[in-house]
Write an enzyme that holds these catalytic residues in place. Sequence first.
Site, short mmCIF file in Angstrom:
data_model
loop_
_atom_site.label_atom_id
_atom_site.label_comp_id
_atom_site.label_asym_id
_atom_site.label_seq_id
_atom_site.Cartn_x
_atom_site.Cartn_y
_atom_site.Cartn_z
N HIS A 43 0.85 -1.19 0.00
CA HIS A 43 0.00 0.00 0.00
C HIS A 43 0.89 1.23 0.00
O HIS A 43 2.09 1.13 0.25
CB HIS A 43 -0.88 0.02 1.26
CG HIS A 43 -0.04 0.15 2.50
ND1 HIS A 43 0.52 -0.95 3.11
CD2 HIS A 43 0.41 1.23 3.19
CE1 HIS A 43 1.26 -0.55 4.14
NE2 HIS A 43 1.21 0.77 4.21
N HIS A 125 5.65 6.45 -0.82
CA HIS A 125 6.39 5.22 -1.10
C HIS A 125 5.55 4.00 -0.76
O HIS A 125 4.61 4.09 0.04
CB HIS A 125 7.70 5.17 -0.29
CG HIS A 125 7.47 5.07 1.18
ND1 HIS A 125 7.12 6.16 1.96
CD2 HIS A 125 7.53 4.01 2.03
CE1 HIS A 125 6.97 5.77 3.21
NE2 HIS A 125 7.21 4.47 3.29
P1 2AM Z 1 6.30 2.38 6.23
O1 2AM Z 1 5.75 1.45 5.21
O2 2AM Z 1 7.21 3.40 5.67
O3 2AM Z 1 6.88 1.66 7.42
C1 2AM Z 1 1.25 1.01 8.59
O4 2AM Z 1 2.14 0.80 9.62
C2 2AM Z 1 1.77 2.06 7.64
O5 2AM Z 1 1.96 3.28 8.34
C3 2AM Z 1 3.11 1.73 7.00
O6 2AM Z 1 3.03 1.99 5.63
C4 2AM Z 1 4.11 2.62 7.66
O7 2AM Z 1 5.04 3.18 6.80
C5 2AM Z 1 3.26 3.75 8.19
N1 2AM Z 1 3.77 4.19 9.50
C6 2AM Z 1 3.96 3.44 10.58
N2 2AM Z 1 4.41 4.19 11.60
C7 2AM Z 1 4.51 5.46 11.14
C8 2AM Z 1 4.90 6.70 11.70
N3 2AM Z 1 5.28 6.81 12.98
N4 2AM Z 1 4.87 7.79 10.92
C9 2AM Z 1 4.48 7.70 9.63
N5 2AM Z 1 4.09 6.55 9.03
C10 2AM Z 1 4.11 5.45 9.78
#
Ligand code: 2AM
Length: 176
Positions: A43, A125
């Site tokens: 996603h 991303h």
């Molecule tokens: P990531 O893929 O770059 O790890 C579910 O966890 C989604 O939320 C993931 O796509 C993750 O990004 C994002 N996510 C998790 N923790 C986060 C944070 N503290 N700040 C921003 N995005 C976050």
Amino acid sequence: MSESKRLFFAIEIPAPLPRQIVRWRAGHFPPEAGRPVAAASLHMTLAFLGDVSADKQRALAAMAGRIRQPGFTLHLDDAGQWLRSRVVWLGTRQPPRGLLQLANLLRAQAARSGCYQSPQPFHPHITLLRHASHAVAIPPPGFSWSFPVTEFVLYESVSGQGRTRYRPLQRWTLNE
Ligand code: 2AM
């Protein structure tokens, strides 16, 4: 007191792209490069909300439902690694204005509702590998994948038995 849920807004990657992405990943990264994200979990996060109460979820969903903006096309033509967050990702060299507008709006609404938002700008991303702590060779993106984005989704992140699943809870259509 109602339980809180770990929530985020994101763009779903439509079939058959997840399978194509997973095939490309398998051909370009060795198993030790990092932990692959399952095809069904790929996603693009728009706004991370963190742990949210049922009341706050309702308020955030109501605000999301008032968003009026057209859809846009997403071109996946970039890949990279962030060593700090230990992820290998797919992305877009030129994020469409609609994508930035939607993410910034959802992030602003989340911040106003008291959800912590990083001061970092939005870096669109799709995470492909997690725990990628060693620098890996990123192949030149020999792909050119595009898809129309016509909706955005509120997901719940559900952890258990050593794995995390992303469960779609609610969707909103983007339209003219
Ligand atoms: P990531 O893929 O770059 O790890 C579910 O966890 C989604 O939320 C993931 O796509 C993750 O990004 C994002 N996510 C998790 N923790 C986060 C944070 N503290 N700040 C921003 N995005 C976050």
